[in-house]
Each structure stands twice: as C-alpha cells, then as structure tokens.
Write a protein that holds these residues in place. Structure first.
Motif, short mmCIF file in Angstrom:
data_model
loop_
_atom_site.label_atom_id
_atom_site.label_comp_id
_atom_site.label_asym_id
_atom_site.label_seq_id
_atom_site.Cartn_x
_atom_site.Cartn_y
_atom_site.Cartn_z
N LEU A 13 -2.20 36.98 -20.72
CA LEU A 13 -2.34 35.76 -19.95
C LEU A 13 -3.26 35.88 -18.74
N ALA A 14 -3.77 37.07 -18.49
CA ALA A 14 -4.62 37.26 -17.31
C ALA A 14 -5.77 38.20 -17.66
N PRO A 15 -6.86 38.09 -16.90
CA PRO A 15 -8.03 38.93 -17.20
C PRO A 15 -7.85 40.40 -16.82
N TYR A 16 -6.86 40.71 -15.98
CA TYR A 16 -6.65 42.08 -15.52
C TYR A 16 -5.17 42.44 -15.60
N ASN A 17 -4.90 43.72 -15.68
CA ASN A 17 -3.54 44.24 -15.57
C ASN A 17 -3.33 44.54 -14.10
N CYS A 18 -2.60 43.71 -13.42
CA CYS A 18 -2.44 43.80 -11.98
C CYS A 18 -1.11 44.46 -11.64
N ILE A 19 -1.18 45.57 -10.91
CA ILE A 19 0.01 46.30 -10.49
C ILE A 19 0.00 46.39 -8.97
#
Length: 102
Positions: free
Chosen positions: A75-81
């Motif tokens: 659902l998003a352009p990046y894997n955000c942690i």
C-alpha cells in the motif's frame, strides 16, 4: 552519513527520492518530531496507519528490525520503520555495523 539542517532535510523530502536511512536527533524535540512526521508522510504515501512499523529503540531487537525490513507494504512506496527513542551511541561497534547493513 551527511549531517543536514532541518531546513535542508525538508527541502530534500520535497524534491528528491528518499534515502535508505534517516537518523534525526537534537535538543529541539519539536523540530525532530516535525521532520519525523514529514518523512513518515512521504514514505507511507500519507497512509502511516497501514504502512508504518514502530519499534522501541530503548530495547531494540536487531532480529525484529531485520524481519520488519524484509517485509514490504503493498500500500505504500516504501517500507517505513520508525525506531523511537533510539541512541545509536549505546550500541557496540559490531551491533552498529549490523544495524547499518539491515
């Protein structure tokens, strides 16, 4: 790792692709919070509730971080942690190198 002013980071977020790693710190907690919010909004395509993984930096488990990093959101352009309250200076050299590799 370059050190940028808050203004330079905000400008970079508006015009450039994201970097793999950001480490925001400083005594101005409001500014750190604002930079973090702006980065999360861009990285999650304004959907942090579905594309953000939060980890506690005070008891960071590098295996859990590695597992989270290997997942990818559809659902998003990046894997955000987001690793909150993390002090990189508290890590041993080998653990810090492992963190950078992840």
């Amino acid at each position: 790792m370059p050190v940028l002013t808050a203004k330079a980071v905000l400008s970079s977020l508006k015009r450039a692709a994201l970097q793999n790693f950001y480490y925001f710190y400083g005594s101005d907690l409001l500014q750190v919070s604002e930079l973090t919010t702006q980065l999360i909004q861009k990285a999650t395509d304004h959907q942090p509730e579905t594309a953000l993984t939060k980890l506690d930096g005070r008891k960071l488990d590098l295996r859990a971080l590695e597992d989270a990093a290997q997942m990818f959101s559809l659902l998003a352009p990046y894997n955000c942690i987001l690793i909150n309250d993390f002090n990189a200076e508290s890590l041993k050299e080998s653990a810090f190198q492992q963190l950078l590799e992840i």
